[in-house]
Design a protein around this motif. Structure first.
Motif, short mmCIF file in Angstrom:
data_model
loop_
_atom_site.label_atom_id
_atom_site.label_comp_id
_atom_site.label_asym_id
_atom_site.label_seq_id
_atom_site.Cartn_x
_atom_site.Cartn_y
_atom_site.Cartn_z
N LYS A 80 -7.06 4.33 8.46
CA LYS A 80 -6.05 5.35 8.20
C LYS A 80 -5.31 5.69 9.50
O LYS A 80 -4.08 5.76 9.53
N GLU B 202 -23.00 -0.70 -1.17
CA GLU B 202 -23.04 -1.36 0.13
C GLU B 202 -23.84 -2.66 0.05
O GLU B 202 -24.93 -2.70 -0.48
N GLU B 203 -23.29 -3.73 0.61
CA GLU B 203 -23.99 -5.01 0.62
C GLU B 203 -24.60 -5.27 2.00
O GLU B 203 -24.26 -4.60 2.96
N TYR C 205 -8.03 -5.75 5.42
CA TYR C 205 -8.95 -4.62 5.27
C TYR C 205 -9.70 -4.73 3.96
O TYR C 205 -9.32 -5.45 3.05
N SER D 149 -5.31 15.77 0.44
CA SER D 149 -4.50 16.52 1.39
C SER D 149 -3.01 16.24 1.23
O SER D 149 -2.18 16.93 1.77
N LEU E 123 -0.39 -4.85 5.00
CA LEU E 123 -1.81 -4.64 4.75
C LEU E 123 -2.28 -5.66 3.73
O LEU E 123 -1.65 -5.85 2.70
N TRP F 186 -22.39 -5.77 5.16
CA TRP F 186 -21.38 -4.77 5.50
C TRP F 186 -21.69 -4.20 6.87
O TRP F 186 -22.83 -4.14 7.28
N ARG G 118 -29.22 -0.91 9.60
CA ARG G 118 -29.88 -1.21 8.34
C ARG G 118 -31.00 -2.24 8.52
O ARG G 118 -30.85 -3.22 9.24
N TRP H 17 -25.05 -0.99 11.10
CA TRP H 17 -25.33 0.41 10.79
C TRP H 17 -26.83 0.73 10.84
O TRP H 17 -27.30 1.64 10.17
N LYS I 147 -1.88 13.02 1.91
CA LYS I 147 -1.68 11.71 2.55
C LYS I 147 -2.82 10.82 2.10
O LYS I 147 -3.80 10.64 2.80
N THR I 148 -2.69 10.29 0.91
CA THR I 148 -3.78 9.51 0.36
C THR I 148 -3.36 8.05 0.25
O THR I 148 -2.28 7.76 -0.25
N MET I 149 -4.21 7.15 0.73
CA MET I 149 -3.88 5.73 0.69
C MET I 149 -4.76 5.01 -0.30
O MET I 149 -5.93 5.34 -0.46
N LYS I 150 -4.19 4.00 -0.92
CA LYS I 150 -4.98 3.12 -1.79
C LYS I 150 -6.04 2.44 -0.93
O LYS I 150 -5.75 1.98 0.18
N GLY I 151 -7.26 2.40 -1.44
CA GLY I 151 -8.34 1.77 -0.69
C GLY I 151 -9.19 2.78 0.08
O GLY I 151 -10.25 2.44 0.59
N GLU I 152 -8.72 4.03 0.11
CA GLU I 152 -9.46 5.06 0.84
C GLU I 152 -10.74 5.44 0.06
O GLU I 152 -10.76 5.40 -1.15
N MET J 265 -14.84 -5.16 6.06
CA MET J 265 -16.13 -4.52 6.25
C MET J 265 -17.27 -5.49 6.00
O MET J 265 -18.40 -5.26 6.41
N GLU J 266 -16.99 -6.54 5.25
CA GLU J 266 -18.02 -7.53 4.99
C GLU J 266 -17.89 -8.63 6.02
O GLU J 266 -16.87 -9.32 6.06
N ARG K 184 -11.61 -1.50 2.89
CA ARG K 184 -11.47 -0.10 2.47
C ARG K 184 -10.66 0.59 3.55
O ARG K 184 -10.76 0.22 4.72
N VAL K 185 -9.94 1.62 3.16
CA VAL K 185 -9.24 2.40 4.16
C VAL K 185 -10.20 3.49 4.64
O VAL K 185 -10.34 4.53 4.01
N ILE L 288 1.46 5.52 -0.15
CA ILE L 288 0.86 6.80 0.22
C ILE L 288 1.31 7.83 -0.80
O ILE L 288 2.50 7.93 -1.09
N ARG M 8 -9.98 -8.25 -1.02
CA ARG M 8 -10.50 -8.49 -2.37
C ARG M 8 -9.49 -9.19 -3.27
O ARG M 8 -9.82 -9.71 -4.32
N GLU N 47 -13.61 5.40 -4.68
CA GLU N 47 -12.53 4.65 -4.05
C GLU N 47 -11.22 4.98 -4.75
O GLU N 47 -11.15 5.01 -5.98
N GLN O 105 0.85 -1.17 0.00
CA GLN O 105 0.00 0.00 0.00
C GLN O 105 0.89 1.22 0.00
O GLN O 105 1.81 1.31 0.79
N PRO P 263 -17.84 0.55 -4.48
CA PRO P 263 -18.85 -0.48 -4.61
C PRO P 263 -20.07 -0.19 -3.75
O PRO P 263 -19.97 0.46 -2.71
#
Lengths: 65, 296
Positions: free
Chosen positions: B16, A59-60, B8, A25, B31, A63, B149, B147, A27-32, B69-70, B10-11, A6, B35, A44, A4, A57
């Motif tokens: 973070k 929401e399922e 994880y 900003s 990490l 989640w 739901r 949440w 400080k960006t991460m993959k997956g954010e 998250m799932e 999603r971040v 930044i 997926r 995403e 990952q 994606p």
């Protein structure tokens, strides 16, 4: 393999939904997950250096926290 | 030196902060995107390549933190890791219990931890009978989900009939497990406690005009003083489900005192951190290091 990174340089990227400008900003991460300030789409960060954005994606049912 | 694996999806804000805290403390970590990973479950001579991961890969970690998250994905990942003898936070059995409201309530009840009156029925007809006996309003919840739901407050018989019919055509078999709970007139808020083992890390009130007081649904948070009764029930609830890094939701009942509503096994803690100023990411890391050293 699951590295990952930044991103520290890029400050804006284009929203894939509305082409609006999304700010970062530094400080960006993959997956954010970020929200487009113009159209409100949830996006995403799928890559950094350079930043790539895709619609997040949907929401399922299982989640949560 | 402890090495930590972090699964994880999603971040989020929480991930973070955790990653920043790990980096700041110079703690070796990896990490793992849920997926991308492929688990070589049987690892009996088959090697695979690319994202195929062997037990040996995970054995480099002293402990693995699940932030999927799932629920289903997180649970199965933990089941695999635990079967390989890898220490995880939380343990798969804890997540299996807490991810299912029915199993959580059953465990709480088994350990005499007070919770709202709950009835379970397997058909719409039996559910309607249970609702009529309990009296309106009744709260109908899916056994899996978060949440706030798909949680419904059933105010009368007509609403009950409509909801039960809708639930039974939703398609997923779990929607035909009817989890019915007494409606408790909360004082416009509930309490969210973050626990690490036996320790309370933070306690907040989640307040909302709406009867559903999830911060994911817009509830606001403020620090909650922890009295001995609250501490006692939180600890008992955490122990009842097997303990770990948990968020315990507590309802204040006017006559019966504190009741445990539900327990979340992969807590979000943004509201808790903001309201209390507790350094939750570093407390989690301390806990992981402790687990890495202690738990066999």
């Amino acid at each position: 393999m699951f590295a990952q990174t930044i991103s520290t340089s890029q400050t804006t990227a284009e929203c894939p939904e509305c082409a609006g400008s999304v700010n970062f900003s530094g400080k960006t991460m993959k997956g954010e997950i970020v929200t487009c300030p113009d159209c409100g789409a949830e996006l995403e960060v799928t890559a950094v250096n350079p930043i790539a954005l895709e619609l997040a994606p949907k929401e399922e049912e299982d989640w949560g926290e | 030196m402890t090495k930590i694996g972090l699964i994880y999806s999603r971040v989020r804000f929480e991930e973070k902060l955790l990653i920043e805290a790990l980096n700041k403390r110079g703690i070796d970590h990896e990490l793992i995107d849920d997926r991308e990973i492929i688990f070589n479950l049987t690892h009996n001579g088959y090697e695979g390549r690319g994202n195929v991961v062997q037990p040996e890969h995970f054995r480099q970690f002293d402990v693995v933190l699940d932030r999927a998250m799932e629920f289903t994905r997180g649970l199965y990942a933990l089941e695999i890791l635990n079967s390989w003898g890898i220490k995880t936070v939380n343990r798969a059995e804890v997540v299996a219990t807490c991810g299912d409201k029915l199993l959580t309530t059953a465990m709480l009840s088994r350990h005499n931890v007070p919770s709202p009156v709950t009835q379970i029925a397997f058909t719409p007809e039996a559910a309607l009978e249970a609702i009529e006996q309990m009296g309106y309003p009744v709260v109908l919840k899916p056994v899996i989900g978060s949440w706030g739901r798909l949680i419904s407050k059933v105010n009368d018989r007509e609403a009950a009939e409509a909801l039960l019919e809708h639930k039974s055509v939703l398609g997923h078999y779990l929607h035909e497990i009817f989890y019915l709970q007494e409606y408790i007139k909360k004082p416009g808020r509930d309490i969210r406690i973050i626990m690490l083992g036996d320790e309370i890390v933070s306690a907040i009130y989640r307040s909302s005009e709406h009867w559903v007081t999830n911060t994911a649904r817009g509830a606001s948070s403020a620090p909650c003083p922890v009295d001995s009764a609250l501490e006692k029930i939180a600890r008992a609830a955490a122990r009842a489900v097997g303990g770990g890094f948990l968020a315990i939701d507590v309802i204040e009942h006017a006559e019966r005192g504190y009741l445990i509503n539900e327990i979340n096994p992969t807590p979000e803690f943004r509201g808790s951190e903001t309201a209390t100023g507790a350094d939750i990411p570093n407390r989690i890391i301390d806990y992981l290091i402790r687990i890495a050293k202690d738990r066999a």
